[in-house]
Design an enzyme around this catalytic site. Structure first.
Site, PDB file in Angstrom:
ATOM      1  N   GLY A  57       0.829  -1.187   0.000  1.00 45.63           N
ATOM      2  CA  GLY A  57       0.000   0.000   0.000  1.00 45.63           C
ATOM      3  C   GLY A  57       0.865   1.238   0.000  1.00 45.63           C
ATOM      4  N   SER A  58       0.255   2.378   0.219  1.00 47.39           N
ATOM      5  CA  SER A  58       0.988   3.628   0.232  1.00 47.39           C
ATOM      6  C   SER A  58       1.641   3.839   1.594  1.00 47.39           C
ATOM      7  CB  SER A  58       0.051   4.787  -0.095  1.00 47.39           C
ATOM      8  OG  SER A  58       0.787   5.967  -0.343  1.00 47.39           O
ATOM      9  N   VAL A  59       2.472   4.876   1.687  1.00 49.08           N
ATOM     10  CA  VAL A  59       3.188   5.153   2.921  1.00 49.08           C
ATOM     11  C   VAL A  59       2.197   5.486   4.038  1.00 49.08           C
ATOM     12  CG1 VAL A  59       3.483   7.588   2.298  1.00 49.08           C
ATOM     13  CG2 VAL A  59       5.037   6.531   3.940  1.00 49.08           C
TER      14      VAL A  59
ATOM     15  N   ASP B 153       0.055   3.665   5.519  1.00 50.66           N
ATOM     16  CA  ASP B 153      -1.251   3.007   5.503  1.00 50.66           C
ATOM     17  C   ASP B 153      -1.417   2.037   6.669  1.00 50.66           C
ATOM     18  OD1 ASP B 153      -2.231   4.331   3.336  1.00 50.66           O
ATOM     19  OD2 ASP B 153      -1.861   2.732   1.886  1.00 50.66           O
TER      20      ASP B 153
ATOM     21  N   ASP C 275       5.986  -7.912   4.823  1.00 43.96           N
ATOM     22  CA  ASP C 275       5.625  -6.498   4.998  1.00 43.96           C
ATOM     23  C   ASP C 275       6.479  -5.689   4.038  1.00 43.96           C
ATOM     24  OD1 ASP C 275       4.679  -4.088   5.984  1.00 43.96           O
ATOM     25  OD2 ASP C 275       6.207  -4.003   7.550  1.00 43.96           O
TER      26      ASP C 275
ATOM     27  N   SER D 160      39.416  16.341 -27.191  1.00 45.45           N
ATOM     28  CA  SER D 160      40.584  15.621 -26.653  1.00 45.45           C
ATOM     29  C   SER D 160      41.618  15.323 -27.731  1.00 45.45           C
ATOM     30  CB  SER D 160      40.140  14.313 -25.989  1.00 45.45           C
ATOM     31  OG  SER D 160      39.504  13.469 -26.924  1.00 45.45           O
TER      32      SER D 160
ATOM     33  N   SER E 173      39.758  12.598 -33.197  1.00 47.75           N
ATOM     34  CA  SER E 173      39.679  12.595 -34.667  1.00 47.75           C
ATOM     35  C   SER E 173      41.004  12.984 -35.301  1.00 47.75           C
ATOM     36  CB  SER E 173      38.574  13.549 -35.129  1.00 47.75           C
ATOM     37  OG  SER E 173      37.308  13.084 -34.699  1.00 47.75           O
TER      38      SER E 173
ATOM     39  N   SER F 165      31.688   8.398 -27.115  1.00 42.17           N
ATOM     40  CA  SER F 165      31.205   7.128 -26.543  1.00 42.17           C
ATOM     41  C   SER F 165      31.386   7.116 -25.017  1.00 42.17           C
ATOM     42  CB  SER F 165      31.906   5.935 -27.190  1.00 42.17           C
ATOM     43  OG  SER F 165      33.297   6.087 -27.258  1.00 42.17           O
TER      44      SER F 165
END
Length: 828
Positions: free
Chosen positions: A226-228, A230, A306, A667, A670, A737
């Site tokens: 369930g939700s927090v 609950d 739980d 850097s 190429s 990359s």
């Protein structure tokens, strides 16, 4: 498990795992631990970042120095162990049986003093008492209990009647709140004392053998979600408390903790503390990870999980989802159905849990209002209608006050349905797997000597008998079963969940990862599938990235080739998207490097489920449920070619390879690659260069610079480079990359020794100073987003073949260094 000797053994021998006898029922932080419990290189256990254990799949991948602790008896109880000892006639050390022994009473703990190493403290006088040990630990940290049990049956009778937990004699449990958790998280200790994990009993009946999930046959696995806030932990605590299933020493401990300063209930007993076992959980009043609790009534035995309610810890609840038989979904009566409520309902449906109890909790805070209860039920039923649940039973409860938990409420005369416990005791959770066709994933080839060859594994579904014809997939070979071998002798029939070894009448080759199936109902085989993915990881799912996929005993590499849609948990709409964030669900196409044998998840969860593992962090990033194989995977076949890579390369007088230049923008990648290609061309070598900018003018012009697009960019380039290598060329690839995963994927596309990673190692400040295209200046001004090195990460290579530092020398010199490496490798 924390001794220096154990750590030294790991360091010396490089063990990946150590097996232990710890159980989840023995202590509250133990209730949080996985069966395969990961430890980092410092031997630490981090309860907030445990690996999910989904279905029967375990992620056991570790890096050097990391390890696993494996606890096969996690889902057993103390009574289960003793019953098994009795059934199997296992010898037991005498300390577990009652005998007159010298002891002293030290702060309420009986310490045996038959060893000169134990000093007698002032005021202590040893006396003879008839005692035994329920748990054996470090001397003198383990106390005895008074007992008359001298045989195994007498021990079992004593446990059934016991009102104290097994760990009542463990001194370390009384050190301070959370002591066990702290000890498991410690990395090193100069005065390391073995703090072995004890055991804690429950008044239950035990069965003969655990099932494939390590739990007793007949035990019903129930999860609360369930939700927090609950009230999940409080509800489980109430179930235990009202059923008189809490030991006296445990209750006393909870009462003490409930009275601590700033306790949330102002001194009133806080039953959630029976479940919340981590220090952070008790301090914050929340559940961080799944906790397992064990109890039994005269009608049924239960394993209750739980699960967390906070969105950030939702991923921690997936193990309970995938391994439960039934779910209790809590809703706060004040809040109604929330997004997290819907998310849990979606996950339950996806994982095939068809029967749910919706517990509308905190009815006392809305004055037990019938109209509000019915409005919430109608809201949830309307949302859940497309999810296909077979049964939804709504029960109004107050976990804090106990209304309708174990006994009917005096405040809700308008409600005529069952109590929560009454429903849990009677709901039908009979599995359907046994009725399906025979499926047997091969886990191990059992060949102890030349005269025996068997194939070991666990029956995933169906049944098998000697003489039955079966088919081995993916090879399609037909054979007949000769024997069904077990440790207790041969069987006449094996059914779903049985761990067996099959032998065949015919000589045949099968291996781990193969699936043995009935001939009249074959599983599917495909290298491309459509599957629902539940994403766990904080890092988003990236289409094109390579992940390790584990399906049963099969392991291969997979990429998400397309995200078809994401599921909006608020309204179940299908939403377009490029990637999945943490806790999101989507339908994806996956492409594998080799065919997968599977069934659709809806037909067989055991052979239709899988997990995805990050190949660098080893984190379990997703759970998957296969919908179907893609037809194009079977329609497309490899065309046999007369001329192969070797012939093409031989004609050119060179060995083909990929030179993968990686580094930051500016850097010099190429420049060096260009210089190198000019030198190779002058030497008469056949080359081609793939440059990052050039490729984006054509092949990849549709891609942007998000992480997802960067991954797809490199995937396409890597495939193109593979084709150039197949053509016999020396191909230079010059791309930033930024991600190691994609560079490694590119490496795996070509043959051994055909991929040379070249790291152009230039500091960021030097790249910014050069800034040949003015991109850094624009990125710093906020005009370019997702720029590598500025607001997008770059992951440097860990072990590149070459490391070139452009700030120290010229491109011409560096190109000559690469050429020298090519000559050393006899590429040219």
């Amino acid at each position: 498990m924390k001794t220096e000797a154990l750590k030294q053994s790991f360091a010396k021998h490089g063990f990946d795992a150590a097996f232990g006898g710890a159980r989840r029922d023995e202590e509250k932080s133990r209730a949080k631990e996985r069966i395969f419990s990961f430890r980092n290189a410092a031997h630490n256990w981090d309860p907030k970042r445990q690996r999910p254990e989904l279905w029967h799949l375990a992620n056991t991948k570790v890096k050097p120095g990391e390890s696993m602790r494996v606890f096969p008896l996690s889902n057993w109880t103390e009574l289960d162990v003793w019953t098994y000892i009795y059934l199997e006639d296992i010898p037991v050390v005498p300390l577990y049986f009652a005998k007159e022994r010298p002891v002293v009473d030290r702060d309420g703990t009986l310490i045996m003093v038959d060893d000169e190493r134990l000093p007698i403290e002032e005021g202590e006088t040893p006396e003879m008492r008839k005692v035994r040990f329920r748990t054996l630990g470090c001397y003198p940290l383990t106390g005895a209990i008074e007992s008359d049990a001298t045989t195994v049956p007498e021990v079992i009778e004593e446990l059934i009647a016991s009102r104290h937990s097994e760990r009542q004699g463990r001194v370390i449990d009384h050190d301070q709140i959370g002591s066990m958790e702290k000890k498991k998280q410690e990395a090193t200790s100069d005065a390391a004392i073995e703090r072995c994990r004890g055991r804690q009993g429950k008044r239950q009946r035990a069965a003969r053998r655990p099932d494939r999930r390590g739990r007793e046959p007949g035990a019903v696995a129930v999860l609360t979600c369930g939700s927090v806030d609950d009230g999940k932990s409080t509800l489980i605590g109430r179930l235990l408390y009202d059923s008189a299933l809490v030991f006296e020493d445990q209750l006393q401990s909870v009462e003490r903790e409930s009275k601590r300063p700033n306790a949330p209930r102002g001194g009133e007993i806080d039953l959630s503390l029976l479940v919340d076992g981590l220090q952070a959980e008790r301090e914050q009043g929340i559940t961080i990870d799944v906790a397992y609790r064990y109890f039994a009534t005269p009608r049924r035995k239960f394993i209750v999980a739980d699960t967390p309610g906070h969105v950030q810890y939702t991923r921690n609840m997936r193990p309970a989802h995938s391994n439960c038989d039934f779910a209790v979904l809590l809703v706060d009566a004040r809040q109604g159905v929330l997004t997290q409520t819907r998310r849990h309902a979606c996950i339950l449906s996806l994982l095939g849990i068809k029967k749910v109890a919706v517990a509308i909790n905190k009815m006392d805070l809305i004055d037990f209002d019938q109209e509000k209860f019915e409005a919430i039920v109608e809201d949830f039923a309307s949302f859940a209608e497309p999810l296909g649940f077979d049964s939804i039973v709504a029960i109004p409860v107050s976990a804090l006050k106990g209304d309708n938990v174990t006994a009917p409420s005096a405040h809700m005369h308008w409600y005529h349905g069952p109590t929560l416990l009454g429903h849990l005791e009677t709901v039908d959770v009979t599995p359907e797997a046994a009725a399906g066709p025979f499926r047997f994933p091969v886990q191990w080839v059992n060949r102890p000597h030349l005269d025996f060859r068997g194939y070991a594994g666990t029956v995933a579904s169906g049944s098998i008998k000697p003489g039955d014809e079966v088919v081995i997939h993916p090879s399609g070979k037909r054979v007949h079963v000769a024997r069904i071998v077990t440790a207790d002798g041969d069987l006449e029939e094996a059914t779903e969940g049985d761990a067996i070894t099959l032998t065949f009448a015919e000589e045949v080759d099968a291996s781990r990862g193969d699936v043995i199936a009935s001939p009249d109902a074959a599983p599917s085989t495909s290298d491309q599938v459509a599957a629902k993915l539940i994403w766990f990881d904080e890092e988003e799912m990236l289409p094109g990235r390579a992940y390790t996929v584990r399906c049963g005993s099969q392991t291969t590499t997979a990429t998400v080739s397309a995200l078809k849609y994401k599921l909006n948990v608020d309204n179940l709409d299908h939403v377009a998207g490029k990637t999945l964030e943490m806790n999101e669900v989507g339908l994806c196409n996956l492409s594998m490097t080799r065919p997968l044998v599977f069934d659709p998840y809806g037909a067989n969860a055991e052979t239709g489920s899988f997990i995805l593992i990050d190949r660098f962090t080893n984190a379990t990033v997703a759970a998957g449920m296969i919908e179907f194989g893609l037809r194009r995977a079977t329609n497309v076949q490899w065309q046999e070619l007369f001329i192969d890579k070797g012939a093409r390369a031989g004609l050119k007088g060179q060995r083909p390879c990929v030179l993968w230049f990686t580094g930051l923008s500016g850097s010099g990648k190429s420049t060096i690659a260009n210089t190198l290609e000019r030198r190779l061309h002058a030497l008469g070598r056949h080359t081609y260069m793939l440059d990052g900018d050039n490729v984006r003018h054509g092949l990849n012009k549709d891609l942007g610079f998000t992480d997802a697009d960067r991954v797809e960019n490199i995937r396409r380039v890597a495939e193109a480079a593979r084709l150039f290598v197949d053509a016999g060329l020396i191909v230079m690839v010059s791309f930033i990359s930024p991600f190691r995963s994609e560079r490694n994927m590119a490496r795996e596309l070509v043959g051994e020794g055909e991929f040379i990673e070249i790291y152009v190692d230039t500091p960021l400040e030097v790249c910014e100073e050069r800034d040949p295209k003015g991109l850094y200046r624009k990125a710093r001004a906020g005009l370019i987003r997702n720029f590598t090195g500025i607001d997008s990460n770059y992951e440097p290579p860990e072990r590149p073949e070459l490391d070139l530092r452009t700030s120290e020398t010229t491109p011409e010199v560096l190109a000559e260094l690469v050429l020298a490496e090519l000559r050393r490798r006899q590429v040219v």
